[in-house]
Structure formats: structure tokens, C-alpha cells
Write a protein that holds these residues in place. Structure first.
Motif, PDB file in Angstrom:
ATOM      1  N   THR A 181     -12.709  -6.067  -8.217  1.00 39.64           N
ATOM      2  CA  THR A 181     -11.496  -5.288  -8.501  1.00 39.64           C
ATOM      3  C   THR A 181     -11.626  -4.551  -9.826  1.00 39.64           C
ATOM      4  OG1 THR A 181     -10.245  -7.005  -7.329  1.00 39.64           O
ATOM      5  CG2 THR A 181      -8.982  -5.373  -8.549  1.00 39.64           C
ATOM      6  N   ASN A 221      -7.863  -6.433  -3.142  1.00 40.03           N
ATOM      7  CA  ASN A 221      -6.548  -5.841  -2.914  1.00 40.03           C
ATOM      8  C   ASN A 221      -5.624  -6.934  -2.390  1.00 40.03           C
ATOM      9  OD1 ASN A 221      -4.310  -4.480  -1.855  1.00 40.03           O
ATOM     10  ND2 ASN A 221      -5.506  -2.810  -1.000  1.00 40.03           N
ATOM     11  N   THR A 226      -0.853   1.716   3.659  1.00 36.73           N
ATOM     12  CA  THR A 226      -1.432   0.381   3.619  1.00 36.73           C
ATOM     13  C   THR A 226      -1.569  -0.205   5.015  1.00 36.73           C
ATOM     14  OG1 THR A 226      -0.316   0.083   1.499  1.00 36.73           O
ATOM     15  CG2 THR A 226      -1.310  -1.857   2.497  1.00 36.73           C
ATOM     16  N   ASN A 229      -2.387  -0.707  -2.901  1.00 35.72           N
ATOM     17  CA  ASN A 229      -3.020  -1.869  -3.516  1.00 35.72           C
ATOM     18  C   ASN A 229      -2.202  -2.264  -4.740  1.00 35.72           C
ATOM     19  OD1 ASN A 229      -4.617  -3.674  -4.974  1.00 35.72           O
ATOM     20  ND2 ASN A 229      -6.509  -2.543  -4.656  1.00 35.72           N
ATOM     21  N   ARG A 284      -4.089  -2.422  -7.952  1.00 38.47           N
ATOM     22  CA  ARG A 284      -4.526  -1.120  -8.439  1.00 38.47           C
ATOM     23  C   ARG A 284      -3.434  -0.442  -9.257  1.00 38.47           C
ATOM     24  NH1 ARG A 284      -3.801   3.217  -9.955  1.00 38.47           N
ATOM     25  NH2 ARG A 284      -4.399   5.265  -9.186  1.00 38.47           N
TER      26      ARG A 284
END
Length: 248
Positions: free
Chosen positions: A11, A64, A141, A196, A199
Motif C-alpha cells: 500500500t 485496499n 468500487t 480505496n 488511498r
């Protein structure tokens, strides 16, 4: 490498390269300044490729929280492992975003636009309409997690999927990168396609905490959208996958 460490490193790489391409495009006096949306979407796709390729053999390369939750909802990932994966992802997201800031500090100093500075950390909608923005994140998503479930499934037959080997593998980095590129090009222009929570939320927190000269507020009134939307989209994708999957 443990799954926790793999999710953390993966990540962090995702955010370093993904937010790095945004910084390269929107911050002043970079070599890539004003190179546009195509560069950003391709850069994010390549960021996904690197993160997945590096970590797939160790953790399955979720990177995620929405993917982790979607896989657990579909019954192909244990719920008991979800908290550790989410913690690793949020911590990795914070590190990756911080490294982008450290690398680009001279360019933050010559960039006057506070919105551009925030864009290198987190998303912001093109048109603020919370219901529409939420739907955009849910839909984007949903496409991501639903497609990943089929990409990772070893078979779509009478096999009991929860008991089967389930994972992308290193070669799965290629189709997932193209998947994220497609989402960015087709569905990403409304909100910046967070898709995400790690993110967006972790970098948004770092935007608030880091001593960035001339920054704006971190738009916390919007911050719930790129968290709730991806979670809802992932759960819907997992439930539909369960509905379509054969029963043992």
C-alpha cells in the motif's frame, strides 16, 4: 514477508507511485507539469501493477480495505484476518503519502494553488454533490471488487470457492492494472476515483498533519464519501458474487 508487512509495503508503494504521479502533474515546475488526466490514470494503473506484483505471493495483494472487505463478504477471505489487513493498509497509505511530500517539497513551495497541493494527497469531487459523489465511489468500487473476484477465482464451477486456492498471483498484476486504468478513464472523472479508503483517508490525515506551506483545510466534510462509498460498493460486489457462485 508476513501478510501484514506485505500489505503495509504494497500500500505504501501504491500511494508513493499513485500520488506521486498526481504530484508530478499538478505541482509547479515538475517535468510532468500539466501533462493531464491520461498520465494520472496510467500512472495509477502502473502503481497498482507494482504494488500487486510485489506483494501478491505474500498477502494476496489486497492493498485496499474495500478489496479485503469485499473478499471477506464473498466468503473467500477470513473475517478474522480483516482487522490486521486494514491496519496495514492504512499505515502503508500514510507512509506512501508522506514520502510523496518529502520528495516534492521544493515543488510544494513554488505551487500557490492549495487545491493542487491537496490533490496530491486525497480526492475531491469535480462537482460537489454528495449523493452523486457517493454513487460514483460505490459504482467504481463495485466494478473493481466484482472484477477482482473473478480474476482471482481459480474456477467458476462446482468447486467450493471458500475452500479453493484463491489469489491473483504475480501475473494477476497485469489485468488488475488494466482494470484500474479502465475505471479511472471511464468512471474516475467525477470524484477522482478513490475506490480505496486507505488511498484517501490516510493521505488526507497526513495532509492535515504535515507542515505544508500554504495548504488549505483537508475537506473533512467530504472525507466520509471515499470511505463509505468504497465499503458499500465492495459489500455489494461480494454479495452479488456469492449469489452467482455455485453452492458446495
Amino acid at each position: 514477508m508476513t501478510p501484514f508487512l506485505a500489505e503495509f509495503i504494497g500500500t505504501a508503494l501504491l500511494l508513493l507511485l499513485g500520488n506521486g504521479v498526481v504530484a508530478n502533474v499538478v505541482l509547479n515546475q515538475t517535468k510532468g507539469h500539466n501533462s493531464g488526466w491520461i498520465v494520472i490514470t496510467v500512472g495509477w494503473a502502473m502503481a497498482v501493477f507494482v504494488g500487486v506484483f510485489v506483494t501478491s505471493d505474500f498477502s494476496g495483494a489486497h492493498l485496499n480495505p474495500a478489496v479485503t472487505i469485499g473478499l471477506a463478504t464473498a466468503g473467500v477471505f477470513p473475517w478474522a484476518d480483516v482487522p490486521a489487513y486494514l491496519l496495514a493498509q492504512f499505515l502503508g497509505g500514510a507512509l506512501g503519502a508522506t514520502l510523496v511530500w518529502v520528495m516534492h517539497r521544493p515543488h510544494y513551495e513554488v505551487t500557490e494553488n492549495p487545491n493542487a497541493k491537496m490533490a496530491t494527497f486525497c480526492t475531491d469531487p469535480a462537482i460537489r454533490n454528495l449523493s452523486s459523489n457517493l454513487f460514483s465511489e460505490i459504482l467504481g468500487t463495485f466494478v473493481l471488487v466484482f472484477a477482482v473476484l473473478f480474476l482471482a477465482a481459480p474456477t467458476f464451477s462446482v468447486t467450493s470457492l471458500p475452500d479453493a486456492e484463491f489469489g491473483l498471483g504475480a501475473l494477476g498484476a497485469v489485468p488488475v492494472a488494466f482494470l484500474v486504468l479502465a475505471i479511472g478513464l471511464s468512471l474516475g472523472g467525477t470524484t477522482g476515483y478513490a475506490i480505496n479508503p486507505a488511498r484517501d483517508l490516510s493521505p488526507r490525515l497526513m495532509h492535515a498533519l504535515l507542515p505544508i506551506e500554504g495548504k488549505r483545510d483537508s475537506n473533512w466534510s467530504y472525507a466520509w464519501v471515499p470511505v463509505v462509498g468504497p465499503v458499500v460498493g465492495s459489500v455489494l460486489a461480494g454479495l452479488l458474487y456469492l449469489l452467482l457462485s455455485p453452492t458446495p
